[in-house]
Design an enzyme around this catalytic site. Sequence first.
Site, mmCIF file in Angstrom:
data_model
loop_
_atom_site.group_PDB
_atom_site.id
_atom_site.type_symbol
_atom_site.label_atom_id
_atom_site.label_comp_id
_atom_site.label_asym_id
_atom_site.label_seq_id
_atom_site.Cartn_x
_atom_site.Cartn_y
_atom_site.Cartn_z
ATOM 1 C CG HIS A 28 -39.751 -22.495 0.306
ATOM 2 N ND1 HIS A 28 -40.295 -21.755 -0.701
ATOM 3 C CD2 HIS A 28 -38.405 -22.475 0.099
ATOM 4 C CE1 HIS A 28 -39.322 -21.300 -1.487
ATOM 5 N NE2 HIS A 28 -38.158 -21.736 -1.022
ATOM 6 C CG HIS A 68 -45.848 -14.973 -1.267
ATOM 7 N ND1 HIS A 68 -44.752 -14.147 -1.281
ATOM 8 C CD2 HIS A 68 -45.473 -16.125 -1.875
ATOM 9 C CE1 HIS A 68 -43.761 -14.782 -1.887
ATOM 10 N NE2 HIS A 68 -44.164 -15.978 -2.247
ATOM 11 C CG ASP A 96 -46.900 -23.774 -3.623
ATOM 12 O OD1 ASP A 96 -46.421 -24.356 -4.605
ATOM 13 O OD2 ASP A 96 -46.210 -23.211 -2.766
HETATM 14 N N1 CMC Z 1 -53.948 -18.996 6.373
HETATM 15 C C1 CMC Z 1 -54.448 -18.297 7.407
HETATM 16 N N2 CMC Z 1 -53.846 -17.242 7.976
HETATM 17 C C2 CMC Z 1 -52.666 -16.882 7.451
HETATM 18 C C3 CMC Z 1 -52.074 -17.562 6.369
HETATM 19 C C4 CMC Z 1 -52.766 -18.641 5.815
HETATM 20 N N3 CMC Z 1 -52.282 -19.319 4.779
HETATM 21 N N4 CMC Z 1 -50.902 -16.968 6.063
HETATM 22 C C5 CMC Z 1 -50.751 -15.965 6.919
HETATM 23 N N5 CMC Z 1 -51.815 -15.914 7.771
HETATM 24 C C6 CMC Z 1 -52.073 -14.921 8.816
HETATM 25 C C7 CMC Z 1 -51.233 -15.197 10.042
HETATM 26 O O1 CMC Z 1 -51.898 -16.026 10.955
HETATM 27 C C8 CMC Z 1 -51.023 -13.797 10.559
HETATM 28 O O2 CMC Z 1 -52.185 -13.386 11.210
HETATM 29 P P1 CMC Z 1 -52.076 -12.483 12.565
HETATM 30 O O3 CMC Z 1 -51.501 -11.188 12.093
HETATM 31 O O4 CMC Z 1 -53.470 -12.398 13.062
HETATM 32 O O5 CMC Z 1 -51.159 -13.230 13.481
HETATM 33 C C9 CMC Z 1 -50.900 -12.950 9.301
HETATM 34 O O6 CMC Z 1 -51.650 -13.655 8.305
HETATM 35 C C10 CMC Z 1 -49.469 -12.766 8.815
HETATM 36 O O7 CMC Z 1 -48.871 -14.057 8.716
HETATM 37 P P2 CMC Z 1 -47.322 -14.339 8.842
HETATM 38 O O8 CMC Z 1 -47.115 -15.733 9.340
HETATM 39 O O9 CMC Z 1 -46.654 -13.221 9.589
HETATM 40 O O10 CMC Z 1 -46.891 -14.223 7.332
HETATM 41 P P3 CMC Z 1 -45.495 -14.669 6.751
HETATM 42 O O11 CMC Z 1 -45.142 -13.666 5.741
HETATM 43 O O12 CMC Z 1 -44.498 -14.924 7.825
HETATM 44 O O13 CMC Z 1 -45.822 -16.085 6.095
HETATM 45 C C11 CMC Z 1 -46.325 -17.741 4.547
HETATM 46 C C12 CMC Z 1 -45.878 -16.298 4.746
HETATM 47 C C13 CMC Z 1 -46.301 -18.083 3.048
HETATM 48 C C14 CMC Z 1 -45.325 -18.701 5.265
HETATM 49 C C15 CMC Z 1 -47.751 -17.915 5.130
HETATM 50 O O14 CMC Z 1 -48.659 -17.078 4.440
HETATM 51 C C16 CMC Z 1 -48.226 -19.360 5.086
HETATM 52 O O15 CMC Z 1 -47.913 -20.138 5.996
HETATM 53 N N6 CMC Z 1 -48.991 -19.752 4.017
HETATM 54 C C17 CMC Z 1 -49.409 -21.109 3.854
HETATM 55 C C18 CMC Z 1 -48.275 -21.932 3.273
HETATM 56 C C19 CMC Z 1 -48.054 -21.623 1.817
HETATM 57 O O16 CMC Z 1 -49.001 -21.563 1.020
HETATM 58 N N7 CMC Z 1 -46.774 -21.480 1.442
HETATM 59 C C20 CMC Z 1 -46.393 -21.265 0.053
HETATM 60 C C21 CMC Z 1 -45.766 -19.926 -0.158
HETATM 61 S S1 CMC Z 1 -45.673 -19.534 -1.906
HETATM 62 C C22 CMC Z 1 -44.495 -20.561 -2.517
HETATM 63 C C23 CMC Z 1 -43.131 -20.073 -2.242
HETATM 64 O O17 CMC Z 1 -42.763 -19.004 -2.797
HETATM 65 O O18 CMC Z 1 -42.409 -20.781 -1.525
#
Ligand code: CMC
Length: 422
Positions: free
Chosen positions: A263, A302, A358
């Site tokens: 986050h 996201h 970010d």
């Molecule tokens: N890099 C590579 N692959 C990714 C990433 C990433 N940053 N984010 C998601 N994926 C892939 C993930 O591996 C999954 O692939 P598969 O379907 O093959 O398993 C797919 O995309 C869906 O991912 P998810 O984990 O189900 O997505 P989520 O909605 O649960 O997670 C997130 C959202 C923000 C936690 C995630 O995108 C992430 O970890 N990003 C990196 C950390 C980041 O930049 N966070 C800041 C968020 S913005 C600030 C805020 O509002 O807090």
Amino acid sequence: MPESVTITDNRTGESVEVPLVNGGIDAKAWKRLLPGIWMLDPGFSITASAESAITELDGGNGILRYRGYPIEELAEHSTFLEVCYLLLNGELPGETQFDSWVHDITHHTFIHENMRRRFYEGFHYDAHPMGMMVSAIAGLSTFYPEAKNIDDRDNRFIQINRLISKVPTLAAMAYRTSVGMPFVYPDNTLSYTENFLSMMWRIAEPNYEADPVLAKALDVLLILHADHEQNCSTTAMRVVGSAHADPFSAAAGATAALYGPRHGGANEAVIHMLNEIGSYDNIPAFIESVKAGEGRLMGFGHRVYKAYDPRARIVKNHADEVFKVTGRNPLLDIALKLEEIALSDDYFKSRNLYPNVDFYTGLIYQAMNFPMDMFTVLFTMGRMPGWLSHWNEAIEQESRISRPRQVYVGPAERSYVPIGQR
Ligand code: CMC
């Protein structure tokens, strides 16, 4: 066309028509029509936990609006304190209202001396500023015991004012503690962001004059972080608030949620990642490792945005102005190349992974000399009005205490075995 869905229970052959409210299923109707059937939704991806009139986020189209105003217009024309007023009160202030709001915020920036002398001095020399923030915000509730009278609207707004006023003071104090520098008291002649920069950087000069470009850029970054509907920390704020805890305790819970690298900690993680990549040549191998599941591309992806995060676009545009003053951050070129490669790669395209807010904020903060462990603290300052607006809205809605169901998957009943017989 009826606004409903029909669900058939294949175990009994019975069908029920479940009405749709605002495009979704109302849990009360579901419970009445389909008693005993739970929704298993860890991470709340299809659960709307609140009805809210504060922020509209259309992730598919990359739209973000506070109280109806597009984020682009607010970032260009407004100020952080005006946006705070808007989020909290629902409307932009008139001149008199705004002057009085700014006066109130400016004149409540001091904190009790015990907080500095006894509380902050108790932290270990290498304490993370976010750890200090979580504790200090919770600690404030002990100085304002009346904060627990949450049913009194005037009292609620006094505490809201205190939190918005004092968070920059706590933030700067966390930084000064972490580098062993004496604390700089607030200066009521300065604007919100200038005062924060003065508390951060002033050394021996009688008055600290922030560079206006940097003060403005910081103000815009605070606007961009001010709210983002039901994100993890805001949900924490609403959940703790639903138990009728005082707003300082609820905000400490929200700050703790923000501390996590998924986050608010992501901007810090982006810089670590860019440092680790180190040069253009290493980018392709890094992208391959991400695609192989060996890590994530931090600052990408996201839960809600499946298009370019509009905040990331605004930050990227402001970066050049900041770098004209501070000098170019050498990591910017790696970030730009990484973005270019990722946006043309099928792995990222097929998963709708775009830069989020970010991805570029850390580069700006770093160029402005903020140490990495202060990045999330800046996010805390920005998000405080959003948390408080949601907390206040939830109380005014007389919402129920948050208490989700669980699906138990543990062992069936078994008898206790005395320790010597295990
Ligand atoms: N890099 C590579 N692959 C990714 C990433 C990433 N940053 N984010 C998601 N994926 C892939 C993930 O591996 C999954 O692939 P598969 O379907 O093959 O398993 C797919 O995309 C869906 O991912 P998810 O984990 O189900 O997505 P989520 O909605 O649960 O997670 C997130 C959202 C923000 C936690 C995630 O995108 C992430 O970890 N990003 C990196 C950390 C980041 O930049 N966070 C800041 C968020 S913005 C600030 C805020 O509002 O807090």
